[in-house]
Design a protein around this motif. Structure first.
Motif, PDB file in Angstrom:
ATOM      1  N   TYR A   1       0.839  -1.207   0.000  1.00  0.00           N
ATOM      2  CA  TYR A   1       0.000   0.000   0.000  1.00  0.00           C
ATOM      3  C   TYR A   1       0.871   1.253   0.000  1.00  0.00           C
ATOM      4  O   TYR A   1       2.000   1.242   0.509  1.00  0.00           O
ATOM      5  CB  TYR A   1      -0.871   0.052   1.260  1.00  0.00           C
ATOM      6  CG  TYR A   1      -2.050  -0.883   1.260  1.00  0.00           C
ATOM      7  CD1 TYR A   1      -3.336  -0.412   1.041  1.00  0.00           C
ATOM      8  CD2 TYR A   1      -1.888  -2.245   1.509  1.00  0.00           C
ATOM      9  CE1 TYR A   1      -4.438  -1.259   1.067  1.00  0.00           C
ATOM     10  CE2 TYR A   1      -2.973  -3.104   1.535  1.00  0.00           C
ATOM     11  CZ  TYR A   1      -4.253  -2.599   1.314  1.00  0.00           C
ATOM     12  OH  TYR A   1      -5.331  -3.455   1.337  1.00  0.00           O
ATOM     13  N   ARG A   2       0.329   2.337  -0.551  1.00  0.00           N
ATOM     14  CA  ARG A   2       0.901   3.658  -0.327  1.00  0.00           C
ATOM     15  C   ARG A   2       0.443   4.119   1.050  1.00  0.00           C
ATOM     16  O   ARG A   2      -0.758   4.190   1.321  1.00  0.00           O
ATOM     17  CB  ARG A   2       0.416   4.643  -1.398  1.00  0.00           C
ATOM     18  CG  ARG A   2       0.892   6.075  -1.194  1.00  0.00           C
ATOM     19  CD  ARG A   2       2.375   6.220  -1.449  1.00  0.00           C
ATOM     20  NE  ARG A   2       2.733   5.809  -2.808  1.00  0.00           N
ATOM     21  CZ  ARG A   2       3.954   5.458  -3.173  1.00  0.00           C
ATOM     22  NH1 ARG A   2       4.933   5.445  -2.276  1.00  0.00           N
ATOM     23  NH2 ARG A   2       4.208   5.091  -4.423  1.00  0.00           N
ATOM     24  N   ALA A   3       1.399   4.384   1.941  1.00  0.00           N
ATOM     25  CA  ALA A   3       1.041   4.753   3.309  1.00  0.00           C
ATOM     26  C   ALA A   3       0.403   6.140   3.352  1.00  0.00           C
ATOM     27  O   ALA A   3       0.837   7.047   2.643  1.00  0.00           O
ATOM     28  CB  ALA A   3       2.280   4.726   4.187  1.00  0.00           C
ATOM     29  N   PRO A   4      -0.614   6.333   4.179  1.00  0.00           N
ATOM     30  CA  PRO A   4      -1.266   7.646   4.287  1.00  0.00           C
ATOM     31  C   PRO A   4      -0.520   8.607   5.205  1.00  0.00           C
ATOM     32  O   PRO A   4      -0.924   9.757   5.351  1.00  0.00           O
ATOM     33  CB  PRO A   4      -2.636   7.296   4.868  1.00  0.00           C
ATOM     34  CG  PRO A   4      -2.378   6.080   5.696  1.00  0.00           C
ATOM     35  CD  PRO A   4      -1.305   5.305   4.966  1.00  0.00           C
ATOM     36  N   VAL A   5       0.554   8.125   5.827  1.00  0.00           N
ATOM     37  CA  VAL A   5       1.359   8.957   6.735  1.00  0.00           C
ATOM     38  C   VAL A   5       2.828   8.796   6.356  1.00  0.00           C
ATOM     39  O   VAL A   5       3.206   7.858   5.638  1.00  0.00           O
ATOM     40  CB  VAL A   5       1.166   8.531   8.212  1.00  0.00           C
ATOM     41  CG1 VAL A   5      -0.262   8.771   8.670  1.00  0.00           C
ATOM     42  CG2 VAL A   5       1.552   7.062   8.396  1.00  0.00           C
ATOM     43  N   ALA A   6       3.655   9.700   6.821  1.00  0.00           N
ATOM     44  CA  ALA A   6       5.098   9.572   6.611  1.00  0.00           C
ATOM     45  C   ALA A   6       5.585   8.298   7.301  1.00  0.00           C
ATOM     46  O   ALA A   6       5.260   8.046   8.462  1.00  0.00           O
ATOM     47  CB  ALA A   6       5.817  10.787   7.167  1.00  0.00           C
TER      48      ALA A   6
END
Length: 459
Positions: free
Chosen positions: A200-205
Protein backbone atom coordinates in the motif's frame (compact mmCIF):
# COMPACT_ATOMS: atom_id res chain seq x y z
CA UNK A 1 30.91 -23.31 -6.22
CA UNK A 2 27.72 -21.91 -4.68
CA UNK A 3 24.51 -23.47 -5.99
CA UNK A 4 21.78 -20.83 -5.83
CA UNK A 5 21.79 -17.05 -6.15
CA UNK A 6 19.41 -16.51 -3.22
CA UNK A 7 20.33 -14.27 -0.31
CA UNK A 8 21.67 -17.40 1.40
CA UNK A 9 23.83 -18.13 -1.65
CA UNK A 10 25.13 -14.57 -1.84
CA UNK A 11 25.99 -14.55 1.86
CA UNK A 12 27.70 -17.93 1.50
CA UNK A 13 29.80 -16.43 -1.32
CA UNK A 14 30.67 -13.54 0.98
CA UNK A 15 31.66 -16.05 3.67
CA UNK A 16 34.15 -17.94 1.50
CA UNK A 17 35.47 -15.32 -0.94
CA UNK A 18 38.46 -14.30 1.21
CA UNK A 19 39.58 -17.91 1.65
CA UNK A 20 39.54 -19.23 -1.92
CA UNK A 21 40.86 -18.05 -5.29
CA UNK A 22 37.51 -17.92 -7.04
CA UNK A 23 33.80 -18.22 -6.25
CA UNK A 24 31.22 -19.06 -8.90
CA UNK A 25 27.49 -18.84 -8.17
CA UNK A 26 25.14 -21.01 -10.22
CA UNK A 27 21.66 -19.51 -10.56
CA UNK A 28 18.78 -21.22 -12.36
CA UNK A 29 17.10 -17.91 -13.28
CA UNK A 30 18.18 -14.52 -14.51
CA UNK A 31 19.75 -12.15 -12.00
CA UNK A 32 17.82 -8.83 -11.84
CA UNK A 33 19.84 -5.68 -12.52
CA UNK A 34 18.12 -3.73 -9.73
CA UNK A 35 15.77 -4.18 -6.74
CA UNK A 36 13.30 -6.19 -8.78
CA UNK A 37 11.53 -9.53 -8.24
CA UNK A 38 13.74 -12.57 -8.78
CA UNK A 39 12.15 -15.77 -10.05
CA UNK A 40 12.25 -18.65 -7.61
CA UNK A 41 11.52 -16.62 -4.46
CA UNK A 42 7.85 -17.45 -3.74
CA UNK A 43 7.89 -15.78 -0.32
CA UNK A 44 9.13 -12.42 -1.67
CA UNK A 45 5.56 -11.07 -1.88
CA UNK A 46 5.22 -11.30 1.91
CA UNK A 47 6.92 -8.94 4.28
CA UNK A 48 10.43 -9.75 5.32
CA UNK A 49 12.39 -8.53 8.29
CA UNK A 50 16.05 -8.89 9.15
CA UNK A 51 16.37 -9.34 12.91
CA UNK A 52 19.25 -7.66 14.69
CA UNK A 53 21.07 -10.98 15.12
CA UNK A 54 20.88 -11.51 11.36
CA UNK A 55 21.61 -7.87 10.51
CA UNK A 56 24.74 -7.94 12.65
CA UNK A 57 25.78 -11.13 10.85
CA UNK A 58 25.24 -9.52 7.44
CA UNK A 59 27.34 -6.53 8.46
CA UNK A 60 30.04 -8.86 9.71
CA UNK A 61 30.16 -10.59 6.32
CA UNK A 62 29.67 -7.43 4.27
CA UNK A 63 30.81 -4.38 6.28
CA UNK A 64 28.54 -1.43 5.60
CA UNK A 65 25.78 -3.48 3.93
CA UNK A 66 23.14 -2.58 6.52
CA UNK A 67 24.04 1.10 6.16
CA UNK A 68 23.61 0.80 2.40
CA UNK A 69 20.26 -0.87 2.92
CA UNK A 70 19.09 1.98 5.16
CA UNK A 71 20.40 4.55 2.68
CA UNK A 72 18.32 2.84 -0.02
CA UNK A 73 15.15 3.36 2.00
CA UNK A 74 14.95 0.44 4.44
CA UNK A 75 13.74 1.16 7.97
CA UNK A 76 15.60 0.43 11.20
CA UNK A 77 12.88 -0.40 13.72
CA UNK A 78 13.92 -0.48 17.39
CA UNK A 79 12.41 -3.41 19.28
CA UNK A 80 10.04 -2.87 21.09
CA UNK A 81 10.39 0.91 21.10
CA UNK A 82 8.94 1.33 17.64
CA UNK A 83 6.58 -1.61 17.52
CA UNK A 84 2.85 -1.69 18.19
CA UNK A 85 2.62 -5.37 19.03
CA UNK A 86 -0.35 -7.36 20.29
CA UNK A 87 0.69 -10.76 21.56
CA UNK A 88 -1.70 -13.44 22.74
CA UNK A 89 -0.87 -12.23 26.24
CA UNK A 90 -1.60 -8.55 25.62
CA UNK A 91 -0.10 -5.35 24.23
CA UNK A 92 3.63 -4.88 24.53
CA UNK A 93 4.79 -1.58 25.94
CA UNK A 94 7.00 0.62 23.80
CA UNK A 95 9.98 1.01 26.08
CA UNK A 96 11.93 4.21 25.47
CA UNK A 97 15.22 2.34 25.83
CA UNK A 98 15.66 -0.09 22.96
CA UNK A 99 18.07 -3.02 23.08
CA UNK A 100 17.36 -4.70 19.74
CA UNK A 101 16.23 -3.74 16.28
CA UNK A 102 15.02 -5.13 13.00
CA UNK A 103 15.43 -3.98 9.41
CA UNK A 104 12.19 -3.68 7.43
CA UNK A 105 12.38 -3.48 3.64
CA UNK A 106 11.01 -5.28 0.62
CA UNK A 107 12.70 -8.60 -0.06
CA UNK A 108 13.65 -7.29 -3.52
CA UNK A 109 15.59 -4.38 -2.02
CA UNK A 110 17.35 -6.54 0.58
CA UNK A 111 18.34 -9.07 -2.08
CA UNK A 112 19.63 -6.33 -4.37
CA UNK A 113 21.77 -4.55 -1.78
CA UNK A 114 23.36 -7.82 -0.60
CA UNK A 115 23.85 -9.06 -4.17
CA UNK A 116 25.39 -5.77 -5.33
CA UNK A 117 27.80 -5.79 -2.39
CA UNK A 118 28.87 -9.42 -2.93
CA UNK A 119 29.36 -9.12 -6.69
CA UNK A 120 31.74 -6.19 -6.25
CA UNK A 121 34.38 -8.71 -5.18
CA UNK A 122 36.63 -9.38 -8.19
CA UNK A 123 36.80 -13.11 -7.52
CA UNK A 124 33.01 -13.67 -7.36
CA UNK A 125 30.99 -14.32 -10.53
CA UNK A 126 27.48 -15.51 -11.34
CA UNK A 127 26.50 -17.99 -14.04
CA UNK A 128 22.75 -17.33 -14.65
CA UNK A 129 20.27 -19.71 -16.26
CA UNK A 130 22.42 -22.65 -15.19
CA UNK A 131 21.15 -25.59 -13.16
CA UNK A 132 23.18 -28.02 -11.04
CA UNK A 133 22.01 -31.52 -11.92
CA UNK A 134 24.24 -33.57 -9.63
CA UNK A 135 27.37 -33.81 -7.54
CA UNK A 136 30.77 -35.02 -8.68
CA UNK A 137 32.85 -37.23 -6.42
CA UNK A 138 31.95 -40.00 -4.01
CA UNK A 139 30.80 -40.60 -0.47
CA UNK A 140 34.16 -39.45 0.91
CA UNK A 141 34.68 -36.22 -1.07
CA UNK A 142 32.66 -33.99 -3.39
CA UNK A 143 34.80 -32.59 -6.18
CA UNK A 144 32.33 -30.41 -8.09
CA UNK A 145 28.95 -30.42 -9.82
CA UNK A 146 27.34 -31.40 -13.09
CA UNK A 147 25.60 -28.42 -14.70
CA UNK A 148 23.10 -27.84 -17.49
CA UNK A 149 22.94 -24.53 -19.37
CA UNK A 150 19.71 -22.97 -20.64
CA UNK A 151 20.37 -24.38 -24.13
CA UNK A 152 20.68 -27.91 -22.74
CA UNK A 153 24.47 -28.08 -22.86
CA UNK A 154 25.85 -30.18 -20.02
CA UNK A 155 29.29 -30.08 -18.45
CA UNK A 156 31.22 -30.86 -15.30
CA UNK A 157 32.72 -28.13 -13.11
CA UNK A 158 35.25 -29.01 -10.43
CA UNK A 159 35.48 -27.18 -7.11
CA UNK A 160 37.27 -27.56 -3.78
CA UNK A 161 34.05 -26.63 -1.96
CA UNK A 162 30.40 -26.88 -3.05
CA UNK A 163 27.77 -24.94 -1.09
CA UNK A 164 24.09 -25.83 -1.52
CA UNK A 165 21.96 -22.68 -1.19
CA UNK A 166 19.03 -23.82 -3.33
CA UNK A 167 16.50 -23.47 -0.51
CA UNK A 168 13.30 -25.50 -0.23
CA UNK A 169 14.00 -27.08 -3.63
CA UNK A 170 17.30 -28.58 -2.44
CA UNK A 171 18.18 -31.98 -3.90
CA UNK A 172 21.07 -32.62 -1.55
CA UNK A 173 19.19 -35.34 0.42
CA UNK A 174 18.61 -37.27 -2.80
CA UNK A 175 22.18 -36.73 -3.99
CA UNK A 176 23.59 -37.97 -0.68
CA UNK A 177 21.42 -41.08 -0.86
CA UNK A 178 22.66 -41.75 -4.39
CA UNK A 179 26.23 -41.62 -3.04
CA UNK A 180 25.34 -44.31 -0.51
CA UNK A 181 25.35 -42.06 2.55
CA UNK A 182 21.89 -43.10 3.67
CA UNK A 183 18.72 -41.19 4.31
CA UNK A 184 18.89 -37.81 6.01
CA UNK A 185 16.45 -37.40 8.88
CA UNK A 186 13.79 -34.85 7.95
CA UNK A 187 11.15 -33.17 10.14
CA UNK A 188 8.10 -31.30 8.81
CA UNK A 189 5.66 -29.38 10.97
CA UNK A 190 2.92 -27.47 9.17
CA UNK A 191 0.65 -25.18 11.19
CA UNK A 192 -1.76 -24.77 8.25
CA UNK A 193 -1.35 -20.98 8.19
CA UNK A 194 -1.89 -19.28 4.83
CA UNK A 195 -0.71 -15.76 3.99
CA UNK A 196 -2.18 -12.99 1.89
CA UNK A 197 -0.06 -9.90 1.26
CA UNK A 198 -0.38 -6.57 -0.46
CA UNK A 199 1.65 -3.36 -0.74
CA UNK A 200 0.00 0.00 0.00
CA UNK A 201 0.90 3.66 -0.33
CA UNK A 202 1.04 4.75 3.31
CA UNK A 203 -1.27 7.65 4.29
CA UNK A 204 1.36 8.96 6.73
CA UNK A 205 5.10 9.57 6.61
CA UNK A 206 6.75 6.18 7.13
CA UNK A 207 10.10 7.33 8.51
CA UNK A 208 10.08 6.26 12.19
CA UNK A 209 6.56 4.90 11.79
CA UNK A 210 6.12 1.80 13.98
CA UNK A 211 5.78 -1.77 12.78
CA UNK A 212 2.26 -3.02 13.58
CA UNK A 213 1.90 -6.67 14.55
CA UNK A 214 -1.17 -8.63 15.67
CA UNK A 215 0.60 -11.88 16.46
CA UNK A 216 -0.65 -15.31 15.47
CA UNK A 217 -1.44 -17.74 18.26
CA UNK A 218 -2.68 -21.36 18.21
CA UNK A 219 -5.86 -20.29 20.04
CA UNK A 220 -6.35 -17.11 17.95
CA UNK A 221 -4.98 -18.01 14.51
CA UNK A 222 -6.05 -14.93 12.54
CA UNK A 223 -3.23 -12.42 12.53
CA UNK A 224 -1.61 -9.69 10.50
CA UNK A 225 0.83 -6.84 10.40
CA UNK A 226 2.06 -3.72 8.65
CA UNK A 227 5.75 -3.20 7.98
CA UNK A 228 7.02 0.17 6.75
CA UNK A 229 9.23 -0.32 3.69
CA UNK A 230 11.05 1.91 1.21
CA UNK A 231 9.42 4.60 -0.93
CA UNK A 232 6.71 5.55 1.55
CA UNK A 233 4.96 2.19 1.37
CA UNK A 234 3.46 -0.31 3.77
CA UNK A 235 3.86 -4.05 3.26
CA UNK A 236 0.79 -5.74 4.74
CA UNK A 237 0.42 -9.45 5.43
CA UNK A 238 -2.66 -11.21 6.84
CA UNK A 239 -2.83 -14.84 7.86
CA UNK A 240 -5.19 -17.51 9.08
CA UNK A 241 -5.72 -21.28 9.23
CA UNK A 242 -8.19 -23.79 7.80
CA UNK A 243 -11.57 -22.26 6.93
CA UNK A 244 -10.42 -18.84 8.11
CA UNK A 245 -7.62 -18.43 5.54
CA UNK A 246 -7.43 -15.15 3.59
CA UNK A 247 -8.12 -15.28 -0.15
CA UNK A 248 -6.83 -13.75 -3.40
CA UNK A 249 -9.88 -11.48 -3.67
CA UNK A 250 -8.71 -7.82 -3.43
CA UNK A 251 -12.16 -6.76 -2.24
CA UNK A 252 -11.89 -9.20 0.70
CA UNK A 253 -8.45 -8.11 1.90
CA UNK A 254 -9.38 -5.11 4.06
CA UNK A 255 -12.57 -6.78 5.41
CA UNK A 256 -10.43 -9.76 6.47
CA UNK A 257 -8.18 -7.37 8.42
CA UNK A 258 -11.33 -6.21 10.21
CA UNK A 259 -11.81 -9.78 11.55
CA UNK A 260 -8.51 -9.86 13.45
CA UNK A 261 -8.78 -9.80 17.22
CA UNK A 262 -8.00 -6.09 17.13
CA UNK A 263 -9.04 -3.58 14.42
CA UNK A 264 -5.91 -1.39 14.38
CA UNK A 265 -4.59 -2.87 11.10
CA UNK A 266 -7.98 -2.43 9.42
CA UNK A 267 -8.31 1.13 10.73
CA UNK A 268 -4.99 2.08 9.17
CA UNK A 269 -5.70 0.32 5.86
CA UNK A 270 -8.97 2.25 5.46
CA UNK A 271 -6.86 5.28 4.55
CA UNK A 272 -4.07 3.57 2.56
CA UNK A 273 -3.94 3.19 -1.23
CA UNK A 274 -3.40 -0.36 -2.56
CA UNK A 275 -0.53 -0.54 -5.06
CA UNK A 276 -0.43 -4.26 -5.87
CA UNK A 277 -2.70 -7.24 -6.23
CA UNK A 278 -3.11 -9.69 -3.35
CA UNK A 279 -0.66 -12.60 -3.30
CA UNK A 280 -1.48 -15.75 -1.33
CA UNK A 281 0.80 -18.56 -0.26
CA UNK A 282 0.08 -21.74 1.65
CA UNK A 283 3.71 -22.95 1.65
CA UNK A 284 4.46 -22.19 5.29
CA UNK A 285 5.64 -25.60 6.48
CA UNK A 286 8.63 -25.78 8.80
CA UNK A 287 11.08 -28.27 7.25
CA UNK A 288 14.47 -29.31 8.58
CA UNK A 289 17.19 -31.73 7.48
CA UNK A 290 19.50 -33.00 10.24
CA UNK A 291 22.68 -33.17 8.17
CA UNK A 292 24.81 -32.81 11.29
CA UNK A 293 23.54 -36.20 12.52
CA UNK A 294 24.58 -38.27 9.51
CA UNK A 295 27.04 -41.02 10.36
CA UNK A 296 29.42 -39.73 7.72
CA UNK A 297 29.63 -36.51 5.73
CA UNK A 298 31.61 -35.96 2.51
CA UNK A 299 34.43 -33.46 2.40
CA UNK A 300 33.85 -30.53 0.07
CA UNK A 301 30.07 -30.12 0.63
CA UNK A 302 28.15 -27.70 2.87
CA UNK A 303 24.44 -26.77 2.94
CA UNK A 304 23.17 -23.40 4.19
CA UNK A 305 19.94 -21.41 4.59
CA UNK A 306 16.63 -22.97 3.60
CA UNK A 307 18.53 -25.95 2.17
CA UNK A 308 19.04 -26.97 5.81
CA UNK A 309 15.89 -25.59 7.42
CA UNK A 310 12.96 -23.50 6.18
CA UNK A 311 10.64 -21.82 8.67
CA UNK A 312 7.11 -20.52 8.79
CA UNK A 313 7.72 -16.90 7.68
CA UNK A 314 5.49 -15.51 10.45
CA UNK A 315 8.54 -15.66 12.74
CA UNK A 316 10.82 -13.67 10.43
CA UNK A 317 13.81 -15.97 10.96
CA UNK A 318 14.71 -17.15 7.45
CA UNK A 319 17.13 -14.44 6.28
CA UNK A 320 18.70 -14.08 9.73
CA UNK A 321 19.36 -17.81 10.09
CA UNK A 322 20.91 -17.84 6.61
CA UNK A 323 23.22 -14.98 7.62
CA UNK A 324 24.21 -16.66 10.88
CA UNK A 325 24.87 -19.90 9.00
CA UNK A 326 27.13 -18.06 6.56
CA UNK A 327 29.07 -16.58 9.49
CA UNK A 328 29.50 -20.08 10.92
CA UNK A 329 30.89 -21.27 7.57
CA UNK A 330 33.27 -18.30 7.37
CA UNK A 331 34.54 -18.85 10.89
CA UNK A 332 35.25 -22.55 10.38
CA UNK A 333 36.94 -21.86 7.05
CA UNK A 334 39.11 -19.20 8.70
CA UNK A 335 39.99 -21.62 11.49
CA UNK A 336 40.88 -24.77 9.52
CA UNK A 337 40.99 -23.78 5.84
CA UNK A 338 40.07 -26.26 3.12
CA UNK A 339 41.37 -29.16 5.16
CA UNK A 340 39.91 -32.51 6.04
CA UNK A 341 37.09 -32.00 8.53
CA UNK A 342 36.02 -28.53 7.38
CA UNK A 343 32.70 -29.60 5.85
CA UNK A 344 31.60 -31.63 8.86
CA UNK A 345 32.63 -28.93 11.33
CA UNK A 346 30.91 -26.23 9.30
CA UNK A 347 27.67 -28.24 9.00
CA UNK A 348 27.55 -28.75 12.74
CA UNK A 349 28.21 -25.04 13.36
CA UNK A 350 25.46 -24.08 10.89
CA UNK A 351 23.04 -26.30 12.85
CA UNK A 352 23.35 -24.17 16.01
CA UNK A 353 21.40 -21.07 14.89
CA UNK A 354 19.06 -23.41 13.02
CA UNK A 355 18.26 -25.22 16.27
CA UNK A 356 17.25 -22.04 18.09
CA UNK A 357 15.00 -20.79 15.29
CA UNK A 358 13.53 -24.28 14.85
CA UNK A 359 12.66 -24.50 18.54
CA UNK A 360 10.96 -21.10 18.43
CA UNK A 361 8.92 -21.86 15.30
CA UNK A 362 7.97 -25.48 15.90
CA UNK A 363 7.44 -24.84 19.60
CA UNK A 364 4.56 -22.59 18.55
CA UNK A 365 3.28 -24.19 15.34
CA UNK A 366 2.91 -27.70 16.74
CA UNK A 367 0.13 -26.45 19.03
CA UNK A 368 -2.23 -25.38 16.22
CA UNK A 369 -5.25 -27.66 15.92
CA UNK A 370 -4.60 -27.69 12.16
CA UNK A 371 -0.95 -28.73 12.52
CA UNK A 372 0.36 -31.80 10.71
CA UNK A 373 3.66 -33.63 11.06
CA UNK A 374 3.68 -34.07 14.81
CA UNK A 375 1.80 -33.72 18.07
CA UNK A 376 2.92 -31.78 21.15
CA UNK A 377 4.22 -33.97 23.93
CA UNK A 378 4.30 -33.24 27.64
CA UNK A 379 7.56 -31.27 27.38
CA UNK A 380 6.16 -29.23 24.47
CA UNK A 381 3.03 -28.31 26.42
CA UNK A 382 5.05 -27.46 29.51
CA UNK A 383 7.41 -25.21 27.53
CA UNK A 384 4.48 -23.55 25.75
CA UNK A 385 2.83 -22.68 29.08
CA UNK A 386 6.10 -21.36 30.45
CA UNK A 387 6.75 -19.16 27.41
CA UNK A 388 3.17 -17.86 27.56
CA UNK A 389 3.66 -16.84 31.18
CA UNK A 390 6.98 -15.24 30.29
CA UNK A 391 5.36 -13.35 27.41
CA UNK A 392 2.62 -12.08 29.69
CA UNK A 393 5.23 -10.82 32.16
CA UNK A 394 7.12 -9.20 29.28
CA UNK A 395 4.13 -6.99 28.44
CA UNK A 396 4.78 -5.06 31.64
CA UNK A 397 8.47 -5.61 32.40
CA UNK A 398 11.32 -4.06 30.40
CA UNK A 399 13.85 -6.54 31.81
CA UNK A 400 11.84 -9.63 30.88
CA UNK A 401 10.87 -8.13 27.51
CA UNK A 402 14.56 -7.53 26.77
CA UNK A 403 15.55 -11.07 27.76
CA UNK A 404 12.77 -12.51 25.62
CA UNK A 405 13.71 -10.30 22.66
CA UNK A 406 17.33 -11.46 23.02
CA UNK A 407 16.11 -14.88 21.99
CA UNK A 408 13.50 -13.83 19.41
CA UNK A 409 16.08 -11.61 17.66
CA UNK A 410 18.51 -14.59 17.53
CA UNK A 411 21.13 -12.78 19.59
CA UNK A 412 21.37 -15.36 22.35
CA UNK A 413 20.34 -18.92 23.10
CA UNK A 414 16.99 -19.86 24.57
CA UNK A 415 18.74 -20.72 27.85
CA UNK A 416 18.70 -17.03 28.76
CA UNK A 417 14.91 -17.19 29.14
CA UNK A 418 15.15 -19.57 32.09
CA UNK A 419 16.36 -16.94 34.57
CA UNK A 420 14.25 -13.83 33.80
CA UNK A 421 11.01 -15.37 35.06
CA UNK A 422 12.02 -14.36 38.58
CA UNK A 423 13.39 -10.93 37.62
CA UNK A 424 10.20 -8.91 38.12
CA UNK A 425 10.25 -9.73 41.85
CA UNK A 426 13.77 -8.30 42.07
CA UNK A 427 13.07 -5.31 39.83
CA UNK A 428 9.79 -4.30 41.45
CA UNK A 429 6.20 -4.70 40.25
CA UNK A 430 5.53 -4.87 36.53
CA UNK A 431 3.59 -2.07 34.85
CA UNK A 432 -0.15 -2.72 34.45
CA UNK A 433 -1.23 -4.29 31.18
CA UNK A 434 -2.25 -1.95 28.38
CA UNK A 435 -5.84 -2.07 27.15
CA UNK A 436 -5.15 -0.44 23.76
CA UNK A 437 -2.32 -0.01 21.29
CA UNK A 438 0.33 2.52 22.25
CA UNK A 439 0.89 5.38 19.78
CA UNK A 440 3.08 8.38 20.50
CA UNK A 441 1.68 11.94 20.38
CA UNK A 442 3.60 12.54 17.13
CA UNK A 443 2.07 9.43 15.54
CA UNK A 444 -1.40 10.45 16.65
CA UNK A 445 -0.91 13.87 15.07
CA UNK A 446 0.02 12.18 11.80
CA UNK A 447 -3.08 10.02 12.01
CA UNK A 448 -5.25 13.06 12.75
CA UNK A 449 -3.81 14.89 9.72
CA UNK A 450 -4.54 11.83 7.52
CA UNK A 451 -8.08 11.52 8.89
CA UNK A 452 -7.34 8.16 10.51
CA UNK A 453 -9.66 7.40 13.40
CA UNK A 454 -9.05 4.34 15.53
CA UNK A 455 -12.30 2.59 16.32
CA UNK A 456 -13.39 2.17 19.94
CA UNK A 457 -11.60 -1.16 20.25
CA UNK A 458 -8.57 0.51 18.73
CA UNK A 459 -8.09 2.78 21.73
Amino acid sequence: MVIGGSIAGMLAAAAVKDHVDRVEILETHEIPAGPEPRAGVPQAAHFHILLSGGADAVDGLLPGAVGRLLAAGAHRVPMTTNMVMYSSQGWYRRWKKDSHYLIAASRDLTDFVVRQHVLKAPNVTVRPRTRATGLLGDARRITGVRVREADGTESEVTADLVVDATGRASRTPRWLAELGLGRVREDRIDSGLAYASRVYRAPVATRNWPLINIQADPRLPRAGGIAPIEDGRWHVSLMGTADSQPTWDPAAFAPYARTLRHPVVADLLDHAEPLTDVVVTRSTVNRRYYYERLGSWPEGLVAVGDSVAAFNPVYGHGMSVAALGAVALRDRLAAVGLRTGLARQAQRAIARPVQLAWSLAVGQDIHYSTATGGQPGFADRLLHRYVSRLSRTATGSYHVATALTDVLALQTSGVSCSAPASWPRRQGPAAPQLTAPMFTPAERRLMDEAGIVLTAAGG
